[in-house]
Motif scaffolding. Sequence first.
Motif, PDB file in Angstrom:
ATOM      1  N   THR A  96       0.840  -1.190   0.000  1.00 34.02           N
ATOM      2  CA  THR A  96       0.000   0.000   0.000  1.00 34.02           C
ATOM      3  C   THR A  96       0.872   1.235   0.000  1.00 34.02           C
ATOM      4  O   THR A  96       1.654   1.453   0.922  1.00 34.02           O
ATOM      5  N   ARG A  97       0.752   2.026  -1.031  1.00 39.14           N
ATOM      6  CA  ARG A  97       1.484   3.275  -1.139  1.00 39.14           C
ATOM      7  C   ARG A  97       0.502   4.365  -1.568  1.00 39.14           C
ATOM      8  O   ARG A  97      -0.290   4.170  -2.483  1.00 39.14           O
ATOM      9  N   VAL A  98       0.549   5.493  -0.890  1.00 41.28           N
ATOM     10  CA  VAL A  98      -0.281   6.625  -1.287  1.00 41.28           C
ATOM     11  C   VAL A  98       0.590   7.600  -2.065  1.00 41.28           C
ATOM     12  O   VAL A  98       1.348   8.377  -1.494  1.00 41.28           O
ATOM     13  N   LYS A  99       0.533   7.496  -3.384  1.00 44.95           N
ATOM     14  CA  LYS A  99       1.277   8.395  -4.261  1.00 44.95           C
ATOM     15  C   LYS A  99       0.307   8.913  -5.315  1.00 44.95           C
ATOM     16  O   LYS A  99       0.349   8.533  -6.476  1.00 44.95           O
ATOM     17  N   LEU A 100      -0.586   9.767  -4.859  1.00 46.25           N
ATOM     18  CA  LEU A 100      -1.602  10.294  -5.756  1.00 46.25           C
ATOM     19  C   LEU A 100      -1.025  11.436  -6.596  1.00 46.25           C
ATOM     20  O   LEU A 100      -0.464  12.388  -6.055  1.00 46.25           O
ATOM     21  N   ALA A 101      -1.167  11.310  -7.893  1.00 47.07           N
ATOM     22  CA  ALA A 101      -0.707  12.385  -8.782  1.00 47.07           C
ATOM     23  C   ALA A 101      -1.529  13.641  -8.525  1.00 47.07           C
ATOM     24  O   ALA A 101      -2.756  13.580  -8.389  1.00 47.07           O
ATOM     25  N   ASN A 102      -0.858  14.775  -8.442  1.00 46.52           N
ATOM     26  CA  ASN A 102      -1.553  16.037  -8.226  1.00 46.52           C
ATOM     27  C   ASN A 102      -1.005  17.079  -9.197  1.00 46.52           C
ATOM     28  O   ASN A 102      -0.135  17.880  -8.863  1.00 46.52           O
ATOM     29  N   ASN A 103      -1.541  17.037 -10.424  1.00 44.44           N
ATOM     30  CA  ASN A 103      -1.103  17.951 -11.476  1.00 44.44           C
ATOM     31  C   ASN A 103      -2.075  19.096 -11.695  1.00 44.44           C
ATOM     32  O   ASN A 103      -1.963  19.828 -12.687  1.00 44.44           O
ATOM     33  N   HIS A 104      -3.041  19.239 -10.785  1.00 42.73           N
ATOM     34  CA  HIS A 104      -4.127  20.191 -11.027  1.00 42.73           C
ATOM     35  C   HIS A 104      -3.653  21.647 -11.026  1.00 42.73           C
ATOM     36  O   HIS A 104      -4.205  22.471 -11.754  1.00 42.73           O
ATOM     37  N   LEU A 105      -2.638  21.974 -10.215  1.00 42.40           N
ATOM     38  CA  LEU A 105      -2.148  23.348 -10.224  1.00 42.40           C
ATOM     39  C   LEU A 105      -1.595  23.709 -11.599  1.00 42.40           C
ATOM     40  O   LEU A 105      -1.807  24.819 -12.099  1.00 42.40           O
ATOM     41  N   GLY A 106      -0.891  22.759 -12.223  1.00 38.12           N
ATOM     42  CA  GLY A 106      -0.386  22.991 -13.574  1.00 38.12           C
ATOM     43  C   GLY A 106      -1.510  23.199 -14.574  1.00 38.12           C
ATOM     44  O   GLY A 106      -1.412  24.057 -15.471  1.00 38.12           O
ATOM     45  N   TYR A 107      -2.606  22.430 -14.398  1.00 32.50           N
ATOM     46  CA  TYR A 107      -3.755  22.600 -15.295  1.00 32.50           C
ATOM     47  C   TYR A 107      -4.421  23.951 -15.067  1.00 32.50           C
ATOM     48  O   TYR A 107      -4.894  24.591 -16.021  1.00 32.50           O
ATOM     49  N   VAL A 108      -4.498  24.381 -13.797  1.00 25.88           N
ATOM     50  CA  VAL A 108      -5.067  25.701 -13.500  1.00 25.88           C
ATOM     51  C   VAL A 108      -4.287  26.782 -14.239  1.00 25.88           C
ATOM     52  O   VAL A 108      -4.869  27.661 -14.903  1.00 25.88           O
ATOM     53  N   ILE A 109      -2.963  26.731 -14.126  1.00 25.78           N
ATOM     54  CA  ILE A 109      -2.118  27.731 -14.784  1.00 25.78           C
ATOM     55  C   ILE A 109      -2.286  27.669 -16.299  1.00 25.78           C
ATOM     56  O   ILE A 109      -2.335  28.698 -16.984  1.00 25.78           O
ATOM     57  N   THR A 110      -2.399  26.445 -16.833  1.00 25.93           N
ATOM     58  CA  THR A 110      -2.537  26.280 -18.286  1.00 25.93           C
ATOM     59  C   THR A 110      -3.822  26.909 -18.804  1.00 25.93           C
ATOM     60  O   THR A 110      -3.799  27.706 -19.756  1.00 25.93           O
TER      61      THR A 110
END
Length: 246
Positions: free
Chosen positions: A205-219
Amino acid sequence: MKRVLSFRPRLWPTVITIPMLIILCLLGNWQVDRLHWKLDLIEKLETRMAMTPTVLPDADVADANTLDAWEYRKVKVTGHFLHTREMTMYSIGPDGKAGYDLYTPLLTDDDRLVIVNRGWVPEGLKMKTERPLSITDGEVTVVGFLRKPWGKAFLGPDNEPANNNWYYGDLDQMARSEGLEQVFPMYLYADETENPGGWPLGGRTRVKLANNHLGYVITWYGLALALFAVYMVYHVKFIPANGREE
């Protein structure tokens, strides 16, 4: 000659630009909401995983809301593994090599059944005869995290119960294939505690959730700003104060 700014919007550039600006801003707003949701989710999961181990819940947790509330909660159970009913699920190991996760039913001291993901073994150790030390006798205590079942991936392979080849976590199907009844409706993923002989490797069990939303906000907001800038440059001009363009 004195000049002043003149803004004279043209019909078709305006008709095209305004809807595009609205769409880009809406996409940016959506990603802001997604960013807050993802940050809250990461914080929630990290908080749950840091909690002191508790006992397996006694209440019925079969409904979706309760499953969500218990996922990634750390629990501690004691009982006996039913190694003759071990199931193997194809997976990629910590070193990037192909292998199998071992799913073994555990009969708890209070006569409950829970399917435990004991950990990963390489392909050459799929058969129990190749890793005899992994077959534990007697009572064991397992500490780990509760995880929900999951469905088949798009275009993914079907499970093959007859060949003990599993590719996704259909807990009900796994229980039926081994003749198990009244199985706890979540998997228990064992922690990193080393197993006899070194196999299987726990801690899957590893919690490594991708969080690219800030980059999408800027885009999205950046594209909206760039589009607005182009529109203004196209329509704003310096003209003589007398109102006549040269």
